[in-house]
Design a protein around this motif. Sequence first.
Motif, PDB file in Angstrom:
ATOM      1  N   ARG A 157       0.835  -1.208   0.000  1.00  0.00           N
ATOM      2  CA  ARG A 157       0.000   0.000   0.000  1.00  0.00           C
ATOM      3  C   ARG A 157       0.871   1.259   0.000  1.00  0.00           C
ATOM      4  N   ALA A 158       1.982   1.145  -0.703  1.00  0.00           N
ATOM      5  CA  ALA A 158       2.952   2.234  -0.757  1.00  0.00           C
ATOM      6  C   ALA A 158       2.713   3.100  -1.982  1.00  0.00           C
ATOM      7  N   GLU A 159       3.243   4.296  -1.934  1.00  0.00           N
ATOM      8  CA  GLU A 159       3.162   5.235  -3.058  1.00  0.00           C
ATOM      9  C   GLU A 159       4.561   5.718  -3.388  1.00  0.00           C
ATOM     10  N   PRO A 160       5.354   4.854  -4.028  1.00  0.00           N
ATOM     11  CA  PRO A 160       6.734   5.249  -4.328  1.00  0.00           C
ATOM     12  C   PRO A 160       6.791   6.342  -5.389  1.00  0.00           C
ATOM     13  N   GLY A 161       7.585   7.368  -5.136  1.00  0.00           N
ATOM     14  CA  GLY A 161       7.821   8.434  -6.100  1.00  0.00           C
ATOM     15  C   GLY A 161       9.302   8.488  -6.402  1.00  0.00           C
ATOM     16  N   PRO A 162       9.809   9.636  -6.828  1.00  0.00           N
ATOM     17  CA  PRO A 162      11.240   9.767  -7.076  1.00  0.00           C
ATOM     18  C   PRO A 162      12.039   9.367  -5.836  1.00  0.00           C
ATOM     19  N   GLY A 163      13.026   8.526  -6.042  1.00  0.00           N
ATOM     20  CA  GLY A 163      13.817   8.044  -4.922  1.00  0.00           C
ATOM     21  C   GLY A 163      13.321   6.748  -4.315  1.00  0.00           C
ATOM     22  N   ARG A 164      12.049   6.413  -4.539  1.00  0.00           N
ATOM     23  CA  ARG A 164      11.447   5.142  -4.110  1.00  0.00           C
ATOM     24  C   ARG A 164      11.627   4.846  -2.614  1.00  0.00           C
ATOM     25  N   ALA A 165      11.508   5.848  -1.793  1.00  0.00           N
ATOM     26  CA  ALA A 165      11.736   5.665  -0.360  1.00  0.00           C
ATOM     27  C   ALA A 165      10.950   4.506   0.249  1.00  0.00           C
ATOM     28  N   PRO A 166       9.653   4.320  -0.090  1.00  0.00           N
ATOM     29  CA  PRO A 166       8.919   3.209   0.540  1.00  0.00           C
ATOM     30  C   PRO A 166       9.428   1.817   0.162  1.00  0.00           C
ATOM     31  N   LEU A 167      10.224   1.727  -0.899  1.00  0.00           N
ATOM     32  CA  LEU A 167      10.690   0.417  -1.368  1.00  0.00           C
ATOM     33  C   LEU A 167      12.141   0.122  -0.990  1.00  0.00           C
ATOM     34  N   LEU A 168      12.843   1.084  -0.435  1.00  0.00           N
ATOM     35  CA  LEU A 168      14.277   0.915  -0.240  1.00  0.00           C
ATOM     36  C   LEU A 168      14.621  -0.224   0.712  1.00  0.00           C
ATOM     37  N   THR A 169      13.834  -0.392   1.750  1.00  0.00           N
ATOM     38  CA  THR A 169      14.097  -1.502   2.664  1.00  0.00           C
ATOM     39  C   THR A 169      13.972  -2.837   1.942  1.00  0.00           C
ATOM     40  N   GLY A 198      13.661  10.694 -15.073  1.00  0.00           N
ATOM     41  CA  GLY A 198      13.318   9.878 -13.919  1.00  0.00           C
ATOM     42  C   GLY A 198      13.812   8.458 -14.077  1.00  0.00           C
ATOM     43  N   PHE A 199      13.689   7.926 -15.290  1.00  0.00           N
ATOM     44  CA  PHE A 199      14.155   6.567 -15.544  1.00  0.00           C
ATOM     45  C   PHE A 199      15.656   6.452 -15.356  1.00  0.00           C
ATOM     46  N   GLU A 200      16.404   7.385 -15.930  1.00  0.00           N
ATOM     47  CA  GLU A 200      17.860   7.310 -15.790  1.00  0.00           C
ATOM     48  C   GLU A 200      18.286   7.448 -14.332  1.00  0.00           C
ATOM     49  N   ALA A 201      17.604   8.324 -13.602  1.00  0.00           N
ATOM     50  CA  ALA A 201      17.924   8.475 -12.176  1.00  0.00           C
ATOM     51  C   ALA A 201      17.700   7.169 -11.426  1.00  0.00           C
ATOM     52  N   GLU A 202      16.647   6.429 -11.787  1.00  0.00           N
ATOM     53  CA  GLU A 202      16.375   5.156 -11.122  1.00  0.00           C
ATOM     54  C   GLU A 202      17.413   4.108 -11.512  1.00  0.00           C
ATOM     55  N   CYS A 203      17.893   4.152 -12.754  1.00  0.00           N
ATOM     56  CA  CYS A 203      18.973   3.253 -13.153  1.00  0.00           C
ATOM     57  C   CYS A 203      20.234   3.532 -12.336  1.00  0.00           C
ATOM     58  N   VAL A 204      20.551   4.806 -12.178  1.00  0.00           N
ATOM     59  CA  VAL A 204      21.730   5.184 -11.393  1.00  0.00           C
ATOM     60  C   VAL A 204      21.574   4.697  -9.955  1.00  0.00           C
ATOM     61  N   GLN A 205      20.396   4.890  -9.386  1.00  0.00           N
ATOM     62  CA  GLN A 205      20.145   4.416  -8.026  1.00  0.00           C
ATOM     63  C   GLN A 205      20.338   2.909  -7.928  1.00  0.00           C
ATOM     64  N   ALA A 206      19.801   2.171  -8.898  1.00  0.00           N
ATOM     65  CA  ALA A 206      19.913   0.711  -8.885  1.00  0.00           C
ATOM     66  C   ALA A 206      21.370   0.276  -8.976  1.00  0.00           C
ATOM     67  N   ARG A 207      22.135   0.931  -9.820  1.00  0.00           N
ATOM     68  CA  ARG A 207      23.557   0.565  -9.928  1.00  0.00           C
ATOM     69  C   ARG A 207      24.287   0.894  -8.634  1.00  0.00           C
ATOM     70  N   GLN A 208      23.985   2.048  -8.031  1.00  0.00           N
ATOM     71  CA  GLN A 208      24.634   2.410  -6.776  1.00  0.00           C
ATOM     72  C   GLN A 208      24.311   1.409  -5.675  1.00  0.00           C
ATOM     73  N   PHE A 209      23.085   0.881  -5.684  1.00  0.00           N
ATOM     74  CA  PHE A 209      22.704  -0.136  -4.711  1.00  0.00           C
ATOM     75  C   PHE A 209      23.495  -1.427  -4.917  1.00  0.00           C
TER      76      PHE A 209
END
Length: 288
Positions: A157-169, A198-209
Amino acid sequence: MRPRRSVLYIPGANERAMEKAATLAADALVLDLEDAVAPEVKERARQRACDAVAAAAYTGREVAVRVNGIGTEWHDADLRAVSAVGPDAVVVPKVDSADDVRAVETALAEVGAPANTAIWAMIETPAAVLRAEEIAGASDALTVLVMGTNDLAKELRAEPGPGRAPLLTSLSLCLLAARATGKSILDGVFNDVRDTEGFEAECVQARQFGFDGKTLIHPNQLEACNRVFTPSEAEVDHARRVVAAFEKAAADGLGVVTVDGRMVENLHVEQARRVLAVAETVRTRREG
């Protein structure tokens, strides 16, 4: 090493999309029999996907087929048909436990799937996230975890936006499980194909993870995804210098070496060698 920077879903019912997929620069394709296919065309999509695998229509990249989920009316028939043509992997949605993995492994063996057809397990529920290490370690046949972030967000029941904070855990727990068990792991899809930034930012986040790559829903996402997950020239140059300096130090009997003013240890050399392996594999694929 098989690069899985970009893994593109192709609807099994969409003949034009399946034909175009042969020309796309995706590292891997997932021929989809599940979410992207309406119930009334499930059988047609299954046949089309199996025909494409049997015909080796997508040479030069990894090809997987996403079957319908365990317990659905199409699951068993999907496994039988897919096993007969032997794709690189079977993608199983909504895997919630190690028992689910073992059940699929047993079913594949019973219907005669080739030994080299791997299992990719989709992590899409809170239960799956909490059991991610158990799932990842359930079988050697399971080689990849795939994040199903859309379904996971719905279940949370999350509402992930830029940065995907609700999904990070959840992303972190699954990444830990994959690394603890020696499996690859793919990030989930980005839904807004028009939002290139937004897509490229999420790719960068995924690679950093630390994700190995990202699943995609549109060919327009391939260029940015491949670029982000490919080591840059600067990274490759640094990796070469790290390996060379460490090997020279070892030959000279030295226990400590520095590169660019920083101490280099075994862990840095391992990381550098992985960067070089990825870069070489990508280069070979481009030239081939």
